[in-house]
Design a protein around this motif. Structure first.
Motif, mmCIF file in Angstrom:
data_model
loop_
_atom_site.group_PDB
_atom_site.id
_atom_site.type_symbol
_atom_site.label_atom_id
_atom_site.label_comp_id
_atom_site.label_asym_id
_atom_site.label_seq_id
_atom_site.Cartn_x
_atom_site.Cartn_y
_atom_site.Cartn_z
ATOM 1 N N ALA A 41 0.839 -1.208 0.000
ATOM 2 C CA ALA A 41 0.000 0.000 0.000
ATOM 3 C C ALA A 41 0.869 1.252 0.000
ATOM 4 O O ALA A 41 0.599 2.224 -0.731
ATOM 5 C CB ALA A 41 -0.931 -0.008 1.210
ATOM 6 N N ILE A 42 1.930 1.234 0.788
ATOM 7 C CA ILE A 42 2.842 2.384 0.861
ATOM 8 C C ILE A 42 3.532 2.609 -0.482
ATOM 9 O O ILE A 42 3.637 3.744 -0.976
ATOM 10 C CB ILE A 42 3.859 2.170 1.995
ATOM 11 N N GLU A 43 3.985 1.530 -1.088
ATOM 12 C CA GLU A 43 4.666 1.649 -2.380
ATOM 13 C C GLU A 43 3.720 2.153 -3.463
ATOM 14 O O GLU A 43 4.103 2.980 -4.310
ATOM 15 C CB GLU A 43 5.261 0.298 -2.781
ATOM 16 N N ILE A 44 2.479 1.682 -3.466
ATOM 17 C CA ILE A 44 1.491 2.149 -4.449
ATOM 18 C C ILE A 44 1.283 3.650 -4.308
ATOM 19 O O ILE A 44 1.267 4.402 -5.302
ATOM 20 C CB ILE A 44 0.155 1.404 -4.269
ATOM 21 N N ALA A 45 1.107 4.124 -3.066
ATOM 22 C CA ALA A 45 0.879 5.552 -2.820
ATOM 23 C C ALA A 45 2.057 6.389 -3.291
ATOM 24 O O ALA A 45 1.881 7.440 -3.937
ATOM 25 C CB ALA A 45 0.611 5.777 -1.337
ATOM 26 N N LYS A 46 3.255 5.929 -3.001
ATOM 27 C CA LYS A 46 4.447 6.678 -3.411
ATOM 28 C C LYS A 46 4.550 6.756 -4.926
ATOM 29 O O LYS A 46 4.815 7.826 -5.503
ATOM 30 C CB LYS A 46 5.691 6.023 -2.823
ATOM 31 N N PRO A 95 -4.256 -4.709 -0.676
ATOM 32 C CA PRO A 95 -3.189 -5.402 -1.404
ATOM 33 C C PRO A 95 -2.769 -6.715 -0.769
ATOM 34 O O PRO A 95 -1.584 -6.986 -0.584
ATOM 35 C CB PRO A 95 -2.057 -4.366 -1.354
ATOM 36 N N ILE A 96 -3.684 -7.559 -0.442
ATOM 37 C CA ILE A 96 -3.441 -8.765 0.346
ATOM 38 C C ILE A 96 -2.553 -9.775 -0.385
ATOM 39 O O ILE A 96 -2.532 -9.854 -1.601
ATOM 40 C CB ILE A 96 -4.766 -9.436 0.750
ATOM 41 N N ALA A 116 -1.752 -1.715 -9.977
ATOM 42 C CA ALA A 116 -2.379 -1.005 -8.859
ATOM 43 C C ALA A 116 -2.215 0.505 -9.000
ATOM 44 O O ALA A 116 -3.148 1.277 -8.721
ATOM 45 C CB ALA A 116 -1.781 -1.485 -7.547
ATOM 46 N N VAL A 117 -1.031 0.939 -9.446
ATOM 47 C CA VAL A 117 -0.802 2.370 -9.659
ATOM 48 C C VAL A 117 -1.717 2.893 -10.761
ATOM 49 O O VAL A 117 -2.318 3.972 -10.642
ATOM 50 C CB VAL A 117 0.681 2.627 -10.001
#
Length: 393
Positions: free
Chosen positions: A189-194, A251-252, A299-300
């Protein structure tokens, strides 16, 4: 119909903070009462319900700091057995233990399995008591179980429409809600947001068992201007948290049996970006109530797609598929089916049929070597005191 609902003692019903199973039991109990059934709820102290409440622990065991729930749960089951003749249906939500203690009441018992079933250590008990009717919360949840397990129905969760009110506008951040653990993949989730350049708010509890993972793997990733760690939030906070989000990230990296947070987000009109694992394809309608992905890049891209998705359509999917009224109707149908099936009781008088061994499932071969208009009646069982013996047990 006289229905007993037996809840876990970890949290109150409904829970004060985190607690998916207890929340579902609460919604089901209140809706069954609204539909005119006589419901008795066995649960921990602090529970609030229009059903008759039997308090089986002074308070929720997690908030009381009691890590081992076995003794309290067994005491609760003794009380359920003592009252068993007063119910048409006994509906368990505590997974394993009812099999061993209620197999002689199998004609009017069912267990909704809320957890994952891909752990080989739990399968022998289901093999040993094939007469016990089971309900799954998704078809995907069933996959690790023997093909001839005693499935009564698959009934997906549902919630009242007012719990997470529809928010037409949404907001400008991504949301991660639930629990910090490796299989929930907050790191993804953190990587997607970044990568998407979109703020991420993380509202999640950290259990003791996941503290090392949080400290080592997640906490170092929080030092970024786009990332905000909020911690555990309550029900009213959750409504706004989900409703004001652009999208929920789910993102399971495990076979999630259902994923209650997905339909909570859908109720608010917030689309879900979820990995294609477990129940996700059964819950999310791709490109309608969310986007199902298989990679970080996808996801991005889905973050951009959710900006133009119809939040009214997302809410429409919730109203069509995941309301508490629908869930309760399906359970009542299952209760009636069970009672009709058991009218002669011959099925339950016969010796248990053998099941195909769980160990034959390809996943486990490598492991084979190892709930009246009157106010509700509230009955309190004294804490941690033996219950007087009766003929029922």
């Amino acid at each position: 119909m006289r229905i007993a609902l037996v809840a876990p003692l970890a949290e109150a019903v409904p829970p004060k903070l985190y607690g998916g199973t207890e929340r579902v039991v609460s919604w089901l109990a209140e809706e069954l009462v609204r539909q005119g059934h006589k419901v008795t709820l066995f649960a921990s102290g602090g529970s609030q319900t229009e059903a008759d409440l039997v308090v089986c622990a002074p308070q929720s065991l997690r908030l009381a700091g009691i890590p081992d729930h076995l003794g309290s749960t067994l005491a609760m089951l003794r009380e359920v057995r003592r009252r068993a003749d007063g119910f048409d249906i006994i509906h368990f939500h505590i997974d394993l233990l009812p099999n061993a203690l209620f197999h002689d009441f199998a004609h009017k018992c069912l267990t909704t399995l809320h957890g994952r079933l891909d752990r080989p250590d739990i399968l022998p008990l289901y093999e040993a008591y094939p007469e016990m009717p089971l309900v799954s919360i998704s078809n995907a949840q069933r996959l690790p179980m023997p093909a001839n397990a005693n499935w009564l129905a698959t009934i997906s969760h549902g919630l009242p429409s007012h719990v997470c009110p529809f928010d037409l506008e949404g907001g400008d951040y991504l949301a991660f809600l639930g629990r910090i653990s490796p299989e929930k993949r907050p790191d993804r989730a953190i990587e997607i947001a970044k990568r998407a350049g979109m703020p991420l708010k993380i509202a999640a509890k950290v259990d003791v068992v996941d503290l090392t993972f949080f400290k080592a793997e997640i906490e170092p990733l929080l030092d970024h201007p786009l990332i905000e760690f909020i911690g555990e939030i309550n029900e009213s906070q959750k409504c706004q948290f989900l409703g004001k989000a652009r999208a929920l990230l789910f993102p399971i990296d495990w076979p999630e049996p259902f994923g209650l947070v997905m339909i909570e987000a859908m109720s608010a009109g917030t689309p879900v970006i979820a990995w294609r694992n477990g129940s996700v394809p059964e819950v999310v309608t791709d490109h309608v109530s969310g986007v199902i992905v298989d990679s970080l890049d996808a996801a991005v891209a889905a973050v951009r797609e959710t900006a133009t998705m119809s939040r009214a359509a997302v809410r429409g999917e919730f109203e069509a598929r995941f309301t508490v009224a629908r869930m309760a109707r399906n359970y009542v149908a299952a209760y009636r089916s069970l009672l009709a099936r058991a009218s002669s009781r011959t099925e339950f008088a016969a010796p248990p049929r053998p099941l195909t061994s769980a160990w034959e499932h390809p996943r486990y071969r490598p492991l084979a070597s190892i709930r009246s208009g009157a106010r509700p009646q509230i009955i309190v069982i004294p804490a941690y005191q033996p219950i007087a013996p009766t003929g029922g047990a």
